[in-house]
Each structure stands twice: as structure tokens, then as C-alpha cells.
Design an enzyme around this catalytic site. Sequence first.
Site, PDB file in Angstrom:
ATOM      1  CD  GLU A  56      -3.093   0.928   0.400  1.00 24.27           C
ATOM      2  OE1 GLU A  56      -2.440   1.887  -0.070  1.00 24.27           O
ATOM      3  OE2 GLU A  56      -4.340   0.897   0.384  1.00 24.27           O
ATOM      4  CG  ASN A 155      -7.004   3.601   4.330  1.00 27.15           C
ATOM      5  OD1 ASN A 155      -6.985   2.434   4.707  1.00 27.15           O
ATOM      6  ND2 ASN A 155      -6.894   3.926   3.041  1.00 27.15           N
ATOM      7  CG  ASP A 178     -17.740   0.079  11.035  1.00 31.01           C
ATOM      8  OD1 ASP A 178     -16.990   1.037  11.300  1.00 31.01           O
ATOM      9  OD2 ASP A 178     -18.312  -0.047   9.938  1.00 31.01           O
ATOM     10  CG  ASN A 210      -9.442   2.735   0.948  1.00 26.42           C
ATOM     11  OD1 ASN A 210      -8.286   3.120   0.958  1.00 26.42           O
ATOM     12  ND2 ASN A 210      -9.758   1.454   1.047  1.00 26.42           N
ATOM     13  CG  ASP A 266      -7.374   0.821  -1.643  1.00 24.43           C
ATOM     14  OD1 ASP A 266      -6.898   1.802  -1.039  1.00 24.43           O
ATOM     15  OD2 ASP A 266      -7.320  -0.323  -1.182  1.00 24.43           O
TER      16      ASP A 266
END
Length: 332
Positions: A56, A155, A178, A210, A266
Site C-alpha cells: 500500500e 488510511n 466497526d 479510503n 482504493d
Amino acid sequence: MPASRRLVLVGGLAAAGCSSLAVTAGGVRRMDPALDGVVTPDARLERLASGFTWSEGPVWIAEGAYLLFSDVPENRIHRWSRAGGLSVFMAPSGYDGPDPSVFREPGSNGLIAGPAGTILMADHGNRAIARVDLATQVKTLLATHYRGARFNSPNDLVQASNGAIFFTDPPYGLKDMDRSPLKEMAENGVYRLDPDGGVHRLVDDLTFPNGVALSPDQRTLYVSVSDPARPVLMAYELDGAGGIRGGRVFKDFAALAGPSAPGLPDGMAVDRDGRLFATGPGGVHVLTPDGRSLGLIDTAGAAANCTFGEDGRTLFITAGDRLLRLETLTRG
């Protein structure tokens, strides 16, 4: 966990130190002739490294000519360069406390360039926006709370020219998300962190905000929603003070999502002409500023994020267990 950005992780991956310039499965799918001015028809998608759990947040560090990216579940930042290949840059990259069991993803996520010699980080494990000195790896937490409540797990982030940082705060870092007992606010919000430290919630009605990006003129804030029930890319008009004037669905990916096109909206990158390179079902979608689809960079698996680097024409893509590269005709 929604049937989401983690859809295609499989066992039996190669070691993370394995590096290759092999052409990967997938490639570029042309949907509009205008794509030929962005990516050549014979462009090759190269695999630079593999073996990650979920790669990521790539960021290109111009001073030093290297790429940094997160492996969020493994709590590491990796470094890649043409000269040095792949190495571990920082571990842990996020949470360094005694009980990581409360997290499903304890590491850093989104990374962007910060002031000289630093990066800015969306830190899942510390539930913060942070700044990291590249030379010393000393981390400074810039924001951890909104109105007295801890963030869920920041994020992704983007910085405006005036220094304000826009970021998303879904629950992906927390075990049970959550339903986590650590979650201190009901909302999964989109925020602005001002240079003076003030934190403002801009959006509070998205299920799983995101990726986040700004248009070149910084008048539009893009936010991806990685919800399998509503996989959309939102666009919000910004006023002169960095507030939200209104939001609209910029791209609805619902009709594209499915087993043959793994992944959900994303991370994303924006080129100098305002085109979006937005991850979504099947890979990285190339979209014009008015939302027209030019093509798909098919990553043969879910793609998480992307950024431009090297001379500005190279698109680096973090795609699940892999780091990929594509040469383009545009610049980030």
C-alpha cells in the site's frame, strides 16, 4: 471485513526479498482512443517484487531516487530502487506497543512526501497522522483525535499547497473494524488537518472512505469508497478555505465489480492534466477529469494504490502481494 480490498490474498507467496523485472499477467486495456496519448498500446506492466501480505501507500522520494511503500498487516515499510532493489526501510512502521492483537492491520498505510527530508504517514497502528524523518526514522504524531475521540485508523492522505492535509479514517486497522471496542466514534470520516493543528471533519456519511486525492487546481477532493455494497469514487467541491461545498458520485464501479475483476476503489494518483489513475475492480482505471473511462491497467489481481515516480512518467502500483511498474506518456 467486507469482501473488499483483501479479496485476492492467497497462500504460497514468494519471499518478499524476491525481485524480478518479469512482465506480469494483465496489461493495458484500451476503452477510448485517447488512452494512446497516456499509455502506449504496447506498454508492459512489470513486476518489481512480490511476497507482501498487502502492499500500500507508495511514495517516490526524489532526493535519493527510491520508492517507499507499506505492507500494512506486516507493520513494515519497504524501500525499492533501481540501484539497490528491495529492502526493509522501517519496522515497525506503525504500532510498537505490547498488544498488537487489537489490530487487524497495525502498520503504516498511505505515505506521501512531506517537508524536506520527511514523509507524512497515515498510521493505522497509532491511529494518527504522523511525520517521519527519513534520516533518523523519528516519528512525530501530528493528529490523533477529533473533538476528544481517537481516530479509527487513518488510511490515506494528500497535502494541499497551503499545507493542509486531507485524510480518510475508516476502521480497517482495527480488529473487528466497526465492531471494535476501541472505536471511539461512530463515523468513518474524511478530515482536514490544518497547519496550525486544527482538525475538521468534512464528510461523515461514507461507509468505508479510503483513497484520497486532489485535482491539480485543488478545487476538487476525490475520495474512494471501498464498500462492496456501494463501490464508488466521490468528488467534492472545495471552497477557498478547504471546506466542502457539495459531493457527487464521480465514478460508480458497481457494474464492474465481481470475481473476474477483483478489488474495490482504493488509492489513486492524479497526473498533471487532471486524469485520475484510480484503483478499482480489475486494476487501475484511467479516468478523465469529467469521469470518462479511457482504459484499465489490468493488474491480474486487486490493486491498492499507485503513484508517479522516477522522471514523473513511471507509474508504480502496489497490488496486493506485488509491486508493479508501468511506463506512461504523461507525468504525475
